[in-house]
Design an enzyme around this catalytic site. Structure first.
Site, PDB file in Angstrom:
ATOM      1  N   LYS A  67     -33.040  97.050 -19.826  1.00  0.00           N
ATOM      2  CA  LYS A  67     -34.298  96.870 -19.096  1.00  0.00           C
ATOM      3  C   LYS A  67     -34.465  97.997 -18.098  1.00  0.00           C
ATOM      4  O   LYS A  67     -33.523  98.337 -17.376  1.00  0.00           O
ATOM      5  CB  LYS A  67     -34.254  95.524 -18.346  1.00  0.00           C
ATOM      6  N   LYS A  91     -28.633  96.756 -10.760  1.00  0.00           N
ATOM      7  CA  LYS A  91     -29.750  96.028 -10.144  1.00  0.00           C
ATOM      8  C   LYS A  91     -30.007  94.674 -10.825  1.00  0.00           C
ATOM      9  O   LYS A  91     -30.194  93.665 -10.159  1.00  0.00           O
ATOM     10  CB  LYS A  91     -31.006  96.904 -10.247  1.00  0.00           C
ATOM     11  N   LYS A 103     -33.368 103.119 -18.937  1.00  0.00           N
ATOM     12  CA  LYS A 103     -34.445 103.859 -18.271  1.00  0.00           C
ATOM     13  C   LYS A 103     -34.993 104.888 -19.233  1.00  0.00           C
ATOM     14  O   LYS A 103     -34.278 105.348 -20.129  1.00  0.00           O
ATOM     15  CB  LYS A 103     -33.907 104.582 -17.027  1.00  0.00           C
ATOM     16  N   THR A 187     -42.455  94.827  -6.260  1.00  0.00           N
ATOM     17  CA  THR A 187     -41.340  95.595  -5.682  1.00  0.00           C
ATOM     18  C   THR A 187     -41.457  95.623  -4.158  1.00  0.00           C
ATOM     19  O   THR A 187     -40.472  95.399  -3.444  1.00  0.00           O
ATOM     20  CB  THR A 187     -41.317  97.023  -6.258  1.00  0.00           C
ATOM     21  N   GLY A 214     -43.572 107.693   1.218  1.00  0.00           N
ATOM     22  CA  GLY A 214     -44.055 107.434  -0.142  1.00  0.00           C
ATOM     23  C   GLY A 214     -45.184 106.435  -0.081  1.00  0.00           C
ATOM     24  O   GLY A 214     -45.069 105.383   0.570  1.00  0.00           O
ATOM     25  N   GLY A 216     -47.084 105.449  -2.995  1.00  0.00           N
ATOM     26  CA  GLY A 216     -47.453 105.026  -4.349  1.00  0.00           C
ATOM     27  C   GLY A 216     -47.512 103.505  -4.379  1.00  0.00           C
ATOM     28  O   GLY A 216     -47.677 102.857  -3.339  1.00  0.00           O
ATOM     29  N   ASN A 217     -47.346 102.932  -5.562  1.00  0.00           N
ATOM     30  CA  ASN A 217     -47.436 101.472  -5.692  1.00  0.00           C
ATOM     31  C   ASN A 217     -46.446 100.781  -4.762  1.00  0.00           C
ATOM     32  O   ASN A 217     -46.790  99.829  -4.053  1.00  0.00           O
ATOM     33  CB  ASN A 217     -47.193 101.070  -7.155  1.00  0.00           C
ATOM     34  N   SER A 345     -40.761  91.532 -13.653  1.00  0.00           N
ATOM     35  CA  SER A 345     -40.795  91.979 -15.051  1.00  0.00           C
ATOM     36  C   SER A 345     -40.097  90.962 -15.957  1.00  0.00           C
ATOM     37  O   SER A 345     -40.567  90.666 -17.056  1.00  0.00           O
ATOM     38  CB  SER A 345     -40.073  93.327 -15.208  1.00  0.00           C
TER      39      SER A 345
HETATM   40  N1  GLU Z   1     -39.005 100.906 -12.501  1.00  0.00           N
HETATM   41  C1  GLU Z   1     -38.677  99.743 -11.739  1.00  0.00           C
HETATM   42  C2  GLU Z   1     -37.283  99.856 -11.156  1.00  0.00           C
HETATM   43  O1  GLU Z   1     -36.779 100.944 -10.942  1.00  0.00           O
HETATM   44  C3  GLU Z   1     -38.928  98.442 -12.501  1.00  0.00           C
HETATM   45  C4  GLU Z   1     -38.181  98.274 -13.772  1.00  0.00           C
HETATM   46  C5  GLU Z   1     -38.633  97.099 -14.614  1.00  0.00           C
HETATM   47  O2  GLU Z   1     -39.523  96.377 -14.203  1.00  0.00           O
HETATM   48  O3  GLU Z   1     -38.049  96.919 -15.691  1.00  0.00           O
HETATM   49  O4  GLU Z   1     -36.673  98.893 -10.800  1.00  0.00           O
END
Ligand code: GLU
Length: 406
Positions: A67, A91, A103, A187, A214, A216-217, A345
């Protein structure tokens, strides 16, 4: 720039010094299960053909399907993607969700592409990787510069190629394409829940002066949510500019200003400062919410924040981490602080597989106890072992992963 994968492996080594996990386990975690590089041919609007370099790293799936997001950035390269995939592994274990770590990315400046080119590029990424993706195999999501719309294109492309109609292969989709309520701010909100749960324990006041790097979102949502919860956001920055207003910024107005002018610069009533100055401002909480390696040996001695909440992945180098620990500046680490995104997610994936739709209220009611629980477990782990929070998180995650791998 310091190699982010080397940084990630230095963190792993540090954890292995604190607790003996056995050489075999640590050796296995020093390499991803696989890293894939692809070339993506894209027909440009002017008729020419351009080849872009793309990646997917599947790091570890002991706890569940790989993921993790997909990053579009001109500096994206395989070592960054490997580091980010490793951090996703830690994580997901920290967040206590049944997912592994992966990733992806493309080396590209998406701002230089037309919408049509961006769509062809995104569909091209899926065409090259559709064999390894799937709800039970590998589930990508947005990351830096990838939007819900891009996830919708990718979902559509994946369905066309494989016939899979679950829509559970990509998360972070628009709601009308099977996305989850609450995924956008997740997040930032999760980061706030973690911070709020630990605030008193790390010695911060009820009303904190906050600096956010930052916009962004992640950064903009976090800044807004912190301000809504009676903290004072005194400074924010984006890739081009930074602004400071000692008595607090009105974030709705800052957002509108950025939308209208394309930048934060010259926000009425605020002072324009540099990104370096922003990081060195005296404040209660510094929130790096942009990229890796922003607090390093070069500037760590100038950091005047009382604590740091890492909403970006990997913003502090291992050397700077040690120095902050010695200076008694607590760091709430990325693998905990920004895990709200992947947690929602996971909720999205679950809703897709069960064909359900949960309300934003339901989502946030599930997210809050999970973030609090992860935060407190890590705090206890760190206290018990007299180590810093990042190592608390690593030890907790590695124990879980090791148990599953055996
Ligand atoms: N890109 C985000 C992170 O670094 C979310 C990853 C996801 O939702 O799978 O945690």
């Amino acid at each position: 720039m310091q190699n982010p994968f080397q940084n990630a492996m230095a963190q792993l080594s540090k954890a292995a010094q604190i607790k003996n996990f056995g050489d075999e386990f640590i050796t296995r975690l020093r390499q991803p299960d696989r890293d894939i590089r692809i070339s993506i041919p894209v027909k440009m609007d002017d008729g020419s053909l351009k080849i872009f370099e793309g990646y997917r790293v599947e790091y570890n799936n002991a706890l569940g399907p790989y993921k993790g997001g997909i990053r579009y950035h001109p500096d994206t390269e395989i070592n960054e993607v490997k580091a980010l995939a490793f951090w996703m592994t830690i994580k997901c274990a920290v967040a206590n969700i049944p997912m592994g770590g992966g990733k992806g990315g493309i080396t590209v400046d998406p701002k230089k592409l037309s919408k049509e080119e961006l769509e062809r590029l995104s569909r091209g990424w899926v065409q090259k990787l559709s064999d390894i993706l799937g709800p039970r195999k590998d589930v990508p999501a947005p990351d830096v510069n990838t939007t819900p719309e891009i996830m919708a294109w990718m979902t559509d492309e994946f369905e066309k190629i494989t016939g899979d109609k679950t829509r559970a292969t990509f998360t972070g989709k628009p709601i009308e394409n099977g996305g989850s309520a609450g995924r956008g701010p997740a997040t930032g909100l999760g980061g706030f829940y973690v911070f709020d749960s630990l605030r008193a324990q790390i010695g911060l006041p009820e009303k904190c002066k906050v600096v956010v790097q930052g916009f962004g979102n992640v950064g903009s949502n976090a800044a807004r949510i912190l301000a809504e919860n009676s903290h004072i956001v005194i400074a924010v920055s984006d890739s081009k500019s930074a602004i400071l207003k000692e008595d607090g910024l009105d974030l709705a107005k800052v957002e509108a200003h950025k939308k209208n002018t394309g930048s934060l610069r010259n926000f009425p009533g605020a002072k324009n400062i540099t990104n370096e100055e922003l990081l060195e401002l005296p404040c209660d909480l510094l929130v790096p919410a942009a990229f890796e390696n922003v607090i390093t040996n070069a500037n760590v001695s100038k950091i005047k924040a009382k604590a740091i909440l890492e909403l970006a992945n990997g913003p502090i180098t291992p050397e700077a981490d040690e120095i902050l620990f010695r200076k008694n500046i607590p760091v709430i680490p990325d693998v905990l602080a920004n895990s709200g995104g992947v947690t929602v997610s996971y909720f999205e994936w679950k809703q897709n597989l069960k064909n359900e739709h949960w309300t934003e209220k339901e989502i946030n009611a599930k997210l809050l106890p999970m973030m609090q629980d992860a935060a407190q477990k890590i705090f206890e782990k760190a206290k018990e072992n007299k180590i810093y929070l990042r190592m608390g998180a690593f030890i907790l995650a590695l124990e879980k992963i090791k148990e599953k791998m055996l």
